[in-house]
Design a protein around this motif. Structure first.
Motif, PDB file in Angstrom:
ATOM      1  N   ARG A 375       0.562  -1.253  -0.043  1.00  0.00           N
ATOM      2  CA  ARG A 375       0.153  -0.237   0.331  1.00  0.00           C
ATOM      3  C   ARG A 375       1.024   1.359  -0.055  1.00  0.00           C
ATOM      4  N   PRO A 376       0.220   2.983  -0.717  1.00  0.00           N
ATOM      5  CA  PRO A 376       1.131   3.623  -0.531  1.00  0.00           C
ATOM      6  C   PRO A 376       1.186   4.119   0.977  1.00  0.00           C
ATOM      7  N   THR A 377       2.665   4.227   1.614  1.00  0.00           N
ATOM      8  CA  THR A 377       2.867   4.342   2.337  1.00  0.00           C
ATOM      9  C   THR A 377       3.209   5.603   3.026  1.00  0.00           C
ATOM     10  N   LEU A 378       3.037   6.738   4.314  1.00  0.00           N
ATOM     11  CA  LEU A 378       3.976   7.696   4.160  1.00  0.00           C
ATOM     12  C   LEU A 378       3.695   7.858   5.556  1.00  0.00           C
ATOM     13  N   VAL A 379       5.289   8.541   6.000  1.00  0.00           N
ATOM     14  CA  VAL A 379       6.278   7.991   6.874  1.00  0.00           C
ATOM     15  C   VAL A 379       6.859   9.999   7.599  1.00  0.00           C
ATOM     16  N   THR A 380       6.177   9.763   8.905  1.00  0.00           N
ATOM     17  CA  THR A 380       6.879  11.174   9.787  1.00  0.00           C
ATOM     18  C   THR A 380       7.981  10.483  10.268  1.00  0.00           C
ATOM     19  N   GLY A 381       7.978  12.294  11.061  1.00  0.00           N
ATOM     20  CA  GLY A 381       8.973  11.675  12.804  1.00  0.00           C
ATOM     21  C   GLY A 381      10.586  11.529  12.490  1.00  0.00           C
ATOM     22  N   ALA A 382      10.909  10.819  11.582  1.00  0.00           N
ATOM     23  CA  ALA A 382      11.429  10.083  11.155  1.00  0.00           C
ATOM     24  C   ALA A 382      13.407  10.693  11.378  1.00  0.00           C
ATOM     25  N   ALA A 383      14.417  10.870  11.640  1.00  0.00           N
ATOM     26  CA  ALA A 383      15.575  11.485  11.634  1.00  0.00           C
ATOM     27  C   ALA A 383      16.310  11.755  10.665  1.00  0.00           C
ATOM     28  N   GLN A 384      17.003  13.622  10.499  1.00  0.00           N
ATOM     29  CA  GLN A 384      17.050  12.744   8.527  1.00  0.00           C
ATOM     30  C   GLN A 384      18.473  12.143   8.528  1.00  0.00           C
TER      31      GLN A 384
END
Ligand code: NAD
Length: 504
Positions: A375-384
């Motif tokens: 499925r299309p996946t969106l990730v947030t909150g990851a460190a650079q």
């Protein structure tokens, strides 16, 4: 939907195209082309061994003098016919490409095939455009001029994500310039490369000019790169394999062209058109199920737009229709293989310990469970510096991060080893002007992400490689420049001989 392409019938003679004929490989090892939408094998073939590589290089070397000696106009005519044959077979190519890659038929029909036809038409024209410095007396005693000559037999290696377009990008500029080519497609996707070579023959391009060797990377690929009769290696694939290819090519002092991995940033400044940016990010991240070296993978959003962008992307991703690649309403097909799907899923699973998976992050169940879907996946909150931001995932996964100042946005965009492509989104000409100058990538789009053109170069900075595909820049890479210098004094004792003989 039924699959209209019968690969077993079409390639029953084998998957090696050598000197204008299909033959089986002789490695003693078989490989299956698998429909990733179902997991079913659709074609089994014998891989090329090193003896096949030797035979194909010999065939290309035999064809070289004749093809190199044809006039640019003759090569151009043959390539115009080639473009016409490709256009006539458009539906067949689209079916085969969708079958072996799982691409939605809309993508194959509207992007892969017309892009290939357009490239063929472009390079048919380029064949007649040999550029160089003007002939002249750059020394009073000599006349100099430039010859632009083909290099010889080019050994090209291609990945599986756009097999037909990669065949076009590798073969067309090379043959337009008078070289002959041995192309090794990825093991998973030989079908449209074989059809491409057959179309060349049908168009009247002489046997041996376009050859296909369907073999494994480690043996056939490495043997091709190291072969003493290959004058140039042109490789498109991962940075990791590109490094190995470079080592071998350097050992045999070959010209080298490397189109490698990417991790394209997508930088949205706070004055951008939010709707355009959201649509651009979802389309740019999901095209070809995210298996695109220029796919939007890291979206950096200036703080005032961040929350609205994240919720807009999540909402839009939820509307994307996964399905049968041959169903015209399907937006997103499977990944290339179950192994690639599992690799993508593993990236997302590892990211759960340090980031938030806002949407997606799973394979669909039910009707699609047998295919390599994700499925299309969106990730947030990851460190650079986290893996999901730094590594090439090559799947339908978009990571979104906030930034504050313009300087920070551009610095973050540049902060991976890659430099293939990037986009910047703003209505402010000074901001976009600065982004185009300061982002270190071979292509920077403004207020769009993905479109490519036959007339414009495609190629990387940094660990994304060097050399250009498409455009006149690519044509030039497949030629070598010779300086020819004539003495025009007819004097036996030249003035410059004083440096050797002194005043004698
Ligand atoms: P890959 O590097 O695994 O394989 C590419 C090709 O190299 C295949 O034909 C493979 O058989 C061959 N190969 C593998 N090992 C080899 C070896 N030791 N010696 C010689 N050849 C070898 O890449 P892939 O998984 O097929 O494709 C995905 C990668 O391609 C991604 O990294 C993507 O970014 C990159 N890519 C780059 C561009 C570009 O234009 N820069 C375009 C498309 C894909």
């Amino acid at each position: 939907m039924s699959n209209p392409f019968q690969a077993e019938d079409r390639f029953s003679d084998g998957a090696q195209y050598i000197g204008g004929e299909l033959r089986p490989g002789t490695s003693g090892r078989k490989h299956a082309v698998v429909d990733p939408a179902t997991g079913d094998s659709v074609y089994e073939y014998e891989l090329a061994g090193t003896a096949d590589v030797d035979a194909v290089v010999e065939s290309a070397a035999r064809a070289f003098p004749g093809w190199a000696g044809a006039t640019p106009g003759e090569r151009s005519d043959a390539m115009h016919r080639f473009a016409a044959v490709l256009a006539e077979r458009a539906e067949d190519f689209a079916d085969a490409e969708s079958l072996q890659c799982g691409k939605p038929i809309r993508l194959s029909t509207e992007f892969d095939v017309p892009g290939t036809v357009d490239n063929a038409a472009f390079f048919a024209g380029a064949a007649r455009q040999l550029e160089g410095k003007s002939a002249g007396e750059y020394s009073a005693d000599h006349t100099s001029y430039i010859r632009r000559e083909p290099i010889g037999v080019v050994g090209s290696i291609a990945p599986w994500n756009y097999p037909l377009q990669m065949a076009a990008w590798k073969v067309l500029p090379a043959i337009a310039a008078g070289n002959t080519v041995v192309l090794k497609p990825a093991e998973l996707t030989p079908l449209t490369s074989l059809m491409f070579a057959q179309a060349a023959t049908e168009a009247g391009i002489p046997d041996g000019v376009v050859n296909i060797i369907s073999g494994a990377g480690k043996d056939a690929g490495e043997h091709l790169v190291g072969h003493p009769d290959i004058a140039m290696t042109s490789f498109t694939g991962s940075t990791q394999v590109g490094k190995r290819v470079a080592e071998i090519a350097t050992g045999t002092v070959k010209r080298l062209h490397l189109e490698l991995g990417g991790k394209a940033p997508f930088v949205v400044f706070d004055d951008a058109d939010l709707e355009a940016a959201v649509h651009g990010a979802v389309a740019g991240a999901l095209i070809n199920t995210g298996q695109d070296c220029t796919a939007a993978t890291r979206a950096y959003i200036q703080r005032p737009l961040y929350d609205a962008f994240v919720s807009g992307v999540a909402d839009l991703m939820a509307t994307v229709r996964l399905g049968d690649p041959f169903d015209p309403v399907t937006d997103l097909g499977p990944l290339i293989s179950h192994a690639q799907r599992d690799r993508v899923a593993a990236f997302v699973e590892r990211a759960r310990s340090y980031a938030t998976v806002v949407t997606g992050g799973e394979a669909p169940q039910g009707e699609l469970a047998e295919g390599a879907y994700y499925r299309p996946t969106l990730v947030t909150g990851a460190a650079q510096d986290s893996e999901i931001v730094q590594s090439e995932i090559f799947g339908p996964v978009l990571v979104v991060l906030p930034f504050d100042s313009d300087d920070e946005g551009i610095a973050l965009a540049n902060d991976t080893p890659y430099g293939l492509a990037a986009s910047a989104w703003s209505r402010d000409v000074y901001r976009t002007g600065r982004a185009t100058r300061d982002i270190k990538a071979g292509c920077v789009w403004i207020n769009d992400h993905i479109p490519i053109l036959s007339e414009m170069p495609h190629g990387g900075y940094k660990a994304s490689g060097f050399g250009k595909d498409m455009s006149a820049y690519s044509f030039e890479e497949y030629t070598q420049v010779k300086h020819v210098m004539y003495d025009n004094t007819a004097v036996a004792r030249k003035d410059w001989h004083r440096t050797v003989f002194g005043d004698r």
